[in-house]
Design an enzyme around this catalytic site. Structure first.
Site, PDB file in Angstrom:
ATOM      1  N   LYS A   6      16.082  -6.256   2.039  1.00 22.93           N
ATOM      2  CA  LYS A   6      15.509  -7.015   0.929  1.00 22.93           C
ATOM      3  C   LYS A   6      16.644  -7.666   0.139  1.00 22.93           C
ATOM      4  O   LYS A   6      17.650  -7.036  -0.177  1.00 22.93           O
ATOM      5  CB  LYS A   6      14.698  -6.088   0.016  1.00 22.93           C
ATOM      6  CG  LYS A   6      13.907  -6.816  -1.060  1.00 22.93           C
ATOM      7  CD  LYS A   6      12.985  -5.861  -1.798  1.00 22.93           C
ATOM      8  CE  LYS A   6      12.169  -6.609  -2.852  1.00 22.93           C
ATOM      9  NZ  LYS A   6      11.225  -5.723  -3.569  1.00 22.93           N
ATOM     10  N   GLU A  51      -3.545   3.980  -5.029  1.00 27.75           N
ATOM     11  CA  GLU A  51      -4.242   4.133  -6.307  1.00 27.75           C
ATOM     12  C   GLU A  51      -5.387   5.136  -6.223  1.00 27.75           C
ATOM     13  O   GLU A  51      -5.609   5.925  -7.157  1.00 27.75           O
ATOM     14  CB  GLU A  51      -4.762   2.778  -6.791  1.00 27.75           C
ATOM     15  CG  GLU A  51      -3.680   1.793  -7.161  1.00 27.75           C
ATOM     16  CD  GLU A  51      -3.169   0.972  -5.992  1.00 27.75           C
ATOM     17  OE1 GLU A  51      -2.290   0.116  -6.186  1.00 27.75           O
ATOM     18  OE2 GLU A  51      -3.667   1.189  -4.852  1.00 27.75           O
ATOM     19  N   ARG A 109      -8.742  -0.943  -7.637  1.00 27.86           N
ATOM     20  CA  ARG A 109      -8.714  -0.443  -6.274  1.00 27.86           C
ATOM     21  C   ARG A 109      -9.140   1.020  -6.187  1.00 27.86           C
ATOM     22  O   ARG A 109      -9.321   1.550  -5.091  1.00 27.86           O
ATOM     23  CB  ARG A 109      -7.303  -0.617  -5.699  1.00 27.86           C
ATOM     24  CG  ARG A 109      -6.886  -2.068  -5.553  1.00 27.86           C
ATOM     25  CD  ARG A 109      -5.379  -2.247  -5.477  1.00 27.86           C
ATOM     26  NE  ARG A 109      -4.745  -1.581  -4.357  1.00 27.86           N
ATOM     27  CZ  ARG A 109      -4.532  -2.135  -3.153  1.00 27.86           C
ATOM     28  NH1 ARG A 109      -4.936  -3.370  -2.930  1.00 27.86           N
ATOM     29  NH2 ARG A 109      -3.929  -1.465  -2.211  1.00 27.86           N
TER      30      ARG A 109
END
Length: 599
Positions: free
Chosen positions: A254, A342, A370
């Site tokens: 990244k 979640e 969610r």
């Protein structure tokens, strides 16, 4: 246009679609990668946005559009933080500088923006299910040659929904290719047993016969270097000829190509403005500024946890974004990052609550959507006193429609047993966090916005000077003679500023209702008996929100006062600054000043 001459190079400036890219020889593609990386760095350094994720998949992005016949072959990006290169190669190079700005292109793939954006994203872990749905549909239509590719990160693939998609795909003959972009980080570093498994695979410590992806009936290949564009192209061409579910594991870094972004991947996920040549982030003057609401949460919970060993913190993959990392650093055994999960976070909190623990479950408002069933079924139905701390409530700005936390009041206030609260400022937030751990008999949702509060000296004058909040009570902020303005949460500050600017402020009474549930009905009876004109203002949707609760009260008690409901209109609000979006919704200071002046 600002970004043209110095930023477009010989190859990239002639690529207006993947068809142009495919006219190049493979030997030219590394130069395209360099130009694309530089182009993104130059623009994001000035315009801001999600940097690190897109830099990490430059070679993969080029290879995908070079090998596959996009948009006829369908490419789905998970979350979409990493799709900047995709956007630039698919006809949006010349307006990429408008990224995430009002009226500009979205920061995420969006179907209405381009036919190359095959699926709208913004929340994680949806790509496998979406691409599998497309692949099954292609089979049903008799199109067995079409390719369907899902690109998902190692943090996102740990989510339950991603596993559900893999589980289904493995028993189909769908022409699906799942590409795992493994960089060991989402926004924060990846966590959990799956991360350890993938690390073992990368290090060659996991025997191939124990490959969990193979056991799900995928044709597994990798791991390969995701920055070796020739190796990626070679493997994609091989997989292109294989039917059924396939899985390619690539290793990337990244922030690749910008030294600082590689070394500090959390900070450079979305670094703000920085120097494109050195990578140095431009410092913001933050002395004597009010605190960020997330820091008020994080520092207050840490202070409370020092005094009460039963306090637990839980976050789904947002320790730095929510500032739960303060508690995680000091009490690692009592603060948990559960990854992008979640649903698990909510039910984990519920399980802990059954054993007498005091659980602060901090989730961005848009992400609690969610886990809605878990809030109802596992928490509220059992009346477990979980403390939900909903960061980024209200309009969040440039991330746009996928991230605005504007639905929470409407979707929470209909749930029995659940207390719903929004503080007017950071001191009220601190006090409700304190009150919540004193033995509430019900679950509570505390919603607060992204960004800073209004009290610069909160720590020196207020920190740890907690006051118990009386549940269900409203506050009369200002008396007035003609119209009563009822507000919920931090939008109250806009109202106070607007009233201060009008010539007839004595006409306006202002009441803050921090509790949407339970409402202060005694105060409401008094207001409706006194005022013929009532205005409700909130930073949530008007359908089913705080204003709806007030109109329901009026109808139930046969009050006939005129009620004007202001808030987020019945539409998905796009990206822009919070100020611009408040202006659009007519809840900014100027719009309220104009309205109040008419009374």
């Amino acid at each position: 246009m600002l970004f043209t001459k110095e930023m477009k190079s010989k190859l990239l400036q002639n690529i207006n679609s993947p068809e142009d890219l495919r006219l190049l020889s493979e030997d030219q593609l590394p130069l395209v990668a360099k130009e694309l990386r530089d182009f993104i760095i130059d623009i994001i350094s000035v315009k801001e946005g999600h940097l690190g994720a897109s830099l990490g998949v430059i070679e993969l992005t080029i290879a995908l559009h070079y090998v596959f016949d996009t948009p006829n072959d369908l490419l789905v990006w998970d979350v979409g933080h990493q799709a900047y290169g995709h956007k630039i190669l698919t006809g949006r190079r010349d307006n990429f500088h408008t990224n995430r700005q009002l009226g500009g292109i979205s920061g995420f793939p969006k179907r209405s923006e381009s036919h190359y954006d095959t699926f709208g994203v913004g929340h994680s872990s949806t790509s496998i299910s979406a691409a599998l749905g497309m692949a099954i549909a292609s089979n049903l239509k008799g199109d067995f040659e079409k390719q369907h590719i899902a690109v998902i990160g190692d943090a996102s693939i740990a989510s339950g929904m991603a596993f559900e998609g893999l589980n289904h795909a493995g028993v189909t003959d769908a022409n699906l290719l799942v590409i795992l972009n493994d960089n060991a980080i989402g926004i924060d570093p990846s966590v959990g047993a799956l991360k350890k498994y993938l690390t073992a695979v990368k290090e060659g410590k996991n025997p191939r016969q124990n490959n969990m992806i193979k056991s799900l009936n995928f044709d597994y290949s990798g791991p390969i270097d995701g920055h070796d564009i020739f190796a990626v192209i070679k493997e994609l061409k091989r997989l292109q000829k294989i039917k059924g579910p396939k899985f390619l594991h690539i290793i990337t870094t990244k922030g690749k190509g910008l030294k600082q972004a590689e070394e500090d991947q959390v900070k450079y996920h979305a670094p703000g403005k920085f120097d494109a040549s050195t990578g140095e982030i431009h410092k913001k003057i933050e002395e004597n500024l009010p605190p960020k609401y997330q820091d008020v949460f994080g520092l207050t919970v840490l202070d409370l946890a020092r005094k009460n060993e039963k306090i637990i913190g839980i976050t789904p993959a947002m320790p730095s974004g929510s500032s739960l990392n303060f508690m995680m650093n000091e009490f690692p055994a009592r603060a948990f990052d559960v990854g992008i999960a979640e649903q698990h976070a909510v039910t984990l909190a519920a399980g802990m609550a059954t054993q007498g623990m005091i659980v602060y479950c901090t989730i961005y408002s848009t992400f609690l959507q969610r886990a809605y069933d878990q809030v109802i079924h596992d928490v509220a139905l059992q009346n477990l006193p979980v403390i939900f701390c909903l960061d980024r409530a209200g309009l969040v700005g440039e991330d746009g429609a996928t991230h605005h936390g504007v639905f929470d009041i409407a979707y929470l206030r209909c749930i029995p047993n659940l207390i719903v609260y929004a503080p007017r400022n950071e001191i009220e937030l601190q006090n409700i966090l304190y009150t919540a751990q004193l033995g509430l008999q019900h679950p509570i949702a505390i919603r607060y916005p992204r960004g800073r509060g209004v009290i610069a000296n909160w720590q020196t004058e207020h920190f740890s000077k907690y006051k118990k909040t009386e549940i269900g009570k409203s506050i009369e902020i200002k008396t007035g003679s003609n119209v009563a303005v009822l507000s919920n949460g931090t939008i109250s500050n806009n109202i106070s500023l607007a009233v201060a600017k009008i010539t007839n402020p004595d006409n306006i009474a202002h009441y803050d209702f921090p509790f949407v549930k339970p409402l202060d009905e005694n105060q409401l009876h008094s207001i409706f008996k006194t005022f013929k004109n009532i205005i409700t203002i909130e930073d949530g949707v008007v359908k089913g929100g705080f204003g709806s609760a007030i109109t329901e009260f009026a109808a139930a008690h046969n009050y006939t006062s005129k009620i004007t409901v202001l808030g987020i209109p019945d539409e998905f609000i796009e990206h822009g600054t919070v100020t611009e979006l408040q202006q659009y919704c007519k809840i900014d200071v100027k719009s309220l000043e104009i309205l109040f002046s008419t009374y």
